[in-house]
Design a protein around this motif. Structure first.
Motif, PDB file in Angstrom:
ATOM      1  N   LEU A 281       0.834  -1.208   0.000  1.00 22.00           N
ATOM      2  CA  LEU A 281       0.000   0.000   0.000  1.00 22.00           C
ATOM      3  C   LEU A 281       0.863   1.250   0.000  1.00 22.00           C
ATOM      4  CD1 LEU A 281      -2.782  -0.853   2.633  1.00 22.00           C
ATOM      5  CD2 LEU A 281      -2.989  -0.904   0.145  1.00 22.00           C
ATOM      6  N   ALA A 282       1.877   1.267   0.863  1.00 21.88           N
ATOM      7  CA  ALA A 282       2.735   2.446   0.996  1.00 21.88           C
ATOM      8  C   ALA A 282       3.472   2.762  -0.301  1.00 21.88           C
ATOM      9  CB  ALA A 282       3.738   2.246   2.127  1.00 21.88           C
ATOM     10  N   CYS A 283       3.704   1.739  -1.114  1.00 20.17           N
ATOM     11  CA  CYS A 283       4.367   1.926  -2.412  1.00 20.17           C
ATOM     12  C   CYS A 283       3.372   2.205  -3.533  1.00 20.17           C
ATOM     13  CB  CYS A 283       5.219   0.707  -2.741  1.00 20.17           C
ATOM     14  SG  CYS A 283       6.609   0.460  -1.607  1.00 20.17           S
TER      15      CYS A 283
ATOM     16  N   TYR B 118      -6.981  -9.235   5.890  1.00 14.83           N
ATOM     17  CA  TYR B 118      -7.847  -8.293   5.177  1.00 14.83           C
ATOM     18  C   TYR B 118      -8.109  -6.996   5.948  1.00 14.83           C
ATOM     19  CZ  TYR B 118     -11.547  -9.843   8.352  1.00 14.83           C
ATOM     20  OH  TYR B 118     -12.284 -10.117   9.468  1.00 14.83           O
ATOM     21  N   GLU B 119      -7.665  -6.930   7.211  1.00  9.28           N
ATOM     22  CA  GLU B 119      -7.987  -5.775   8.047  1.00  9.28           C
ATOM     23  C   GLU B 119      -7.330  -4.481   7.576  1.00  9.28           C
ATOM     24  OE1 GLU B 119      -7.474  -6.541  12.245  1.00  9.28           O
ATOM     25  OE2 GLU B 119      -8.324  -8.560  12.072  1.00  9.28           O
ATOM     26  N   SER B 120      -6.267  -4.581   6.795  1.00  3.90           N
ATOM     27  CA  SER B 120      -5.565  -3.374   6.337  1.00  3.90           C
ATOM     28  C   SER B 120      -6.105  -2.853   5.003  1.00  3.90           C
ATOM     29  CB  SER B 120      -4.068  -3.664   6.194  1.00  3.90           C
ATOM     30  OG  SER B 120      -3.838  -4.732   5.289  1.00  3.90           O
ATOM     31  N   ILE B 121      -7.081  -3.542   4.415  1.00  6.31           N
ATOM     32  CA  ILE B 121      -7.560  -3.204   3.067  1.00  6.31           C
ATOM     33  C   ILE B 121      -8.981  -2.644   3.148  1.00  6.31           C
ATOM     34  CG2 ILE B 121      -7.870  -4.066   0.705  1.00  6.31           C
ATOM     35  CD1 ILE B 121      -5.020  -4.377   1.942  1.00  6.31           C
ATOM     36  N   ASP B 122      -9.283  -1.644   2.326  1.00  7.18           N
ATOM     37  CA  ASP B 122     -10.665  -1.192   2.160  1.00  7.18           C
ATOM     38  C   ASP B 122     -11.029  -1.227   0.672  1.00  7.18           C
ATOM     39  OD1 ASP B 122      -9.479   1.025   1.015  1.00  7.18           O
ATOM     40  OD2 ASP B 122     -10.202   2.462   2.499  1.00  7.18           O
TER      41      ASP B 122
ATOM     42  N   TYR C  15      -5.988   3.395  -8.156  1.00  6.02           N
ATOM     43  CA  TYR C  15      -5.905   2.973  -6.758  1.00  6.02           C
ATOM     44  C   TYR C  15      -4.753   3.654  -6.007  1.00  6.02           C
ATOM     45  CZ  TYR C  15      -8.628  -1.004  -8.603  1.00  6.02           C
ATOM     46  OH  TYR C  15      -9.568  -1.787  -9.228  1.00  6.02           O
ATOM     47  N   GLN C  16      -3.764   4.114  -6.743  1.00  4.18           N
ATOM     48  CA  GLN C  16      -2.465   4.471  -6.170  1.00  4.18           C
ATOM     49  C   GLN C  16      -2.550   5.473  -5.024  1.00  4.18           C
ATOM     50  OE1 GLN C  16       0.378   5.746  -9.154  1.00  4.18           O
ATOM     51  NE2 GLN C  16       2.033   4.781  -8.017  1.00  4.18           N
TER      52      GLN C  16
ATOM     53  N   ASP D  50      -2.361   7.044   0.741  1.00  2.00           N
ATOM     54  CA  ASP D  50      -3.034   7.796   1.808  1.00  2.00           C
ATOM     55  C   ASP D  50      -3.423   6.884   2.966  1.00  2.00           C
ATOM     56  OD1 ASP D  50      -2.775  10.098   0.349  1.00  2.00           O
ATOM     57  OD2 ASP D  50      -4.851  10.134  -0.367  1.00  2.00           O
ATOM     58  N   ARG D  51      -3.856   5.679   2.660  1.00  2.19           N
ATOM     59  CA  ARG D  51      -4.251   4.744   3.715  1.00  2.19           C
ATOM     60  C   ARG D  51      -3.038   4.332   4.558  1.00  2.19           C
ATOM     61  NH1 ARG D  51      -8.470   1.967   5.375  1.00  2.19           N
ATOM     62  NH2 ARG D  51      -8.228  -0.100   6.290  1.00  2.19           N
ATOM     63  N   ALA D  52      -1.925   4.071   3.890  1.00  2.00           N
ATOM     64  CA  ALA D  52      -0.710   3.715   4.625  1.00  2.00           C
ATOM     65  C   ALA D  52      -0.257   4.855   5.537  1.00  2.00           C
ATOM     66  CB  ALA D  52       0.398   3.341   3.646  1.00  2.00           C
ATOM     67  N   LYS D  53      -0.318   6.076   5.018  1.00  4.33           N
ATOM     68  CA  LYS D  53       0.092   7.236   5.819  1.00  4.33           C
ATOM     69  C   LYS D  53      -0.838   7.455   7.009  1.00  4.33           C
ATOM     70  CE  LYS D  53       2.387   9.910   2.151  1.00  4.33           C
ATOM     71  NZ  LYS D  53       2.294  11.116   1.294  1.00  4.33           N
ATOM     72  N   ALA D  54      -2.130   7.244   6.794  1.00  3.35           N
ATOM     73  CA  ALA D  54      -3.109   7.517   7.842  1.00  3.35           C
ATOM     74  C   ALA D  54      -3.069   6.502   8.982  1.00  3.35           C
ATOM     75  CB  ALA D  54      -4.513   7.548   7.236  1.00  3.35           C
ATOM     76  N   PHE D  55      -2.804   5.227   8.655  1.00  5.50           N
ATOM     77  CA  PHE D  55      -2.976   4.183   9.665  1.00  5.50           C
ATOM     78  C   PHE D  55      -1.721   3.382  10.010  1.00  5.50           C
ATOM     79  CE2 PHE D  55      -7.190   4.553   7.580  1.00  5.50           C
ATOM     80  CZ  PHE D  55      -7.931   4.969   8.686  1.00  5.50           C
ATOM     81  N   TYR D  56      -0.708   3.362   9.133  1.00  8.66           N
ATOM     82  CA  TYR D  56       0.374   2.410   9.325  1.00  8.66           C
ATOM     83  C   TYR D  56       1.767   3.038   9.346  1.00  8.66           C
ATOM     84  CZ  TYR D  56      -3.686  -0.325   8.171  1.00  8.66           C
ATOM     85  OH  TYR D  56      -4.959  -0.835   8.164  1.00  8.66           O
TER      86      TYR D  56
END
Length: 401
Positions: A323-325, A338-342, A372-373, A378-384
């Motif tokens: 995700l981060a990449c 699957y918890e890290s995916i929306d 998707y990129q 954004d998801r990686a930055k927000a949560f991980y």
């Protein structure tokens, strides 16, 4: 504050990097940090303490292979290490993987009960509450069930035994050792593992979820010559990464996928052994495991989709690295994978279906990675972001002292 972490490895693998990342943040905030580890090279990390020697590891391996008494060897190494812990006198002891052929769990927990230090225990798999195996859902093993017989049907799985099945006795000894610690908090990286732990003898402890985090300076979109190196310039790259490719990790699904690829698609698998690489079909590019994070980030970045057909896992860091990449993720609805995916960052396959997996891959190819990129990043930055997630541990240390 002086913190001692204990893990099987240091600086390598997902749990080894988690330990060193926590250490970096501790030091950054003015605390003292030490890591006790069991095997392999700790790299350039400071304040590390080797538990035992390679000979101790090999003896523990032999004990496991023959008697199925994993975690009950390494007495001399553990006693020596615990003397060092007493000299160090940490304010917090943070356990990670205490399996891995390097510790005597009974001696360790006897020490923890006696010295009454605050203990954080991060569960990275299910081994602490089973009779043998680290995962059991996908195989139907019930050696973890508190009301069951505790006989493992997977004695040849890690930590494998070639002769005896000692799982009933292992379960009883683990339960005796791991219960009754006055100041202990369980942490799990996933909601899935937290729910499981609450059904076991570990339910006597508070259980908190802290997701894994990664270094977003290292895992980010990067340019590379990977496609040119392997003549994949015009290919749609479907990537898979594992520390070891097994049935549980979804190895068979990649072989099945190879029979269903179009001419413009190719599979890339990282983490294969030599035997697996030699037996691959021509439309799979097979590579050995790498601890070079830059190389790994480059491969994530150039790939079009990351798939993780794991049959059971905790909270795979590979998903959030992808995700981060900026690479969308497709995974089965198994364990905590699957918890890290929306719905904007990938696809979750409900029933482990190869046909649904193929369909999801086609959807990503039709929509294009670019759609998707930004959501993935954004998801990686927000949560991980590891700075945020591992600060959760620092906050927990300070509240628990």
């Amino acid at each position: 504050m002086r913190v001692l972490q204990i893990n099987s490895v240091c600086g390598i693998g997902s749990t080894g990097r988690i330990a060193t990342d926590i250490q970096t943040i501790l030091v950054k905030h003015g605390h003292e940090s030490y890591i006790g580890y069991g095997r392999n090279n700790p790299g350039n990390n400071e304040n590390v303490i080797r538990i035992g020697t390679s000979i101790d590891n090999y003896l523990h391996v032999a004990k496991t292979r023959i008697t199925d008494k994993h975690g009950f060897g390494s007495k001399r190494a553990t006693k020596k290490f615990l003397n060092r812990v007493s000299e160090l006198n940490p304010d917090i002891i943070h356990l990670h993987n205490i399996h891995g052929y390097y510790l005597n769990i009974e001696l360790l927990f006897e020490y923890l009960k006696k010295n009454k230090k605050p203990v954080i225990w991060t569960l990275h798999d299910c081994w602490p509450f089973t009779g043998h195996c680290t995962y059991f859902d996908y195989s139907g093993c019930e050696c973890w069930d508190i009301n069951g017989e505790h006989k493992c049907i997977q004695k040849k799985s890690y930590p494998s035994s070639y002769l005896f099945n000692n799982s009933k006795n292992n379960y009883a000894r683990k339960k005796e050792a791991f219960t009754g610690v006055n100041n202990l908090i369980i942490v799990t990286p996933s909601e899935w593992l937290a729910k499981l732990a609450k059904k076991t003898f570990l339910s006597e402890y508070p259980i908190k979820v802290i997701n894994n985090g990664i270094d977003l300076e290292k895992f980010r979109p990067m340019e590379s010559n990977f496609r040119e190196k392997y003549s994949l310039q015009e290919k749609f790259i479907i990537l898979g990464v594992a520390s070891e490719w097994t049935t549980r990790k979804g190895y068979g699904y990649f072989l099945d996928l190879s029979n269903n690829l179009s001419s413009d698609q190719v599979l890339v698998m990282i983490g294969l052994n030599n035997t697996q690489i030699k037996s691959l079909p021509g439309n799979i590019v097979g590579l050995k495991r790498t601890n070079n994070l830059k190389e790994l980030a480059e491969i994530y970045s150039t790939s079009d989709v990351y798939i993780n057909p794991t049959l059971e896992d905790n909270f795979p860091t590979t998903n959030i690295e992808a995700l981060a990449c900026g690479t969308p993720v497709i995974t089965f609805k198994t364990g905590g994978s699957y918890e890290s995916i929306d719905e904007k960052s990938g696809y979750i396959i409900e029933n482990k279906s190869i046909n649904e997996l193929i369909h999801a891959i086609k959807k990503v190819q039709e929509n294009g990675k670019k759609s998707y990129q930004s959501y993935c990043i954004d998801r990686a930055k927000a949560f991980y972001n590891k700075e945020d997630r591992f600060m959760d541990y620092i906050d927990l240390y300070q509240k628990f002292r």
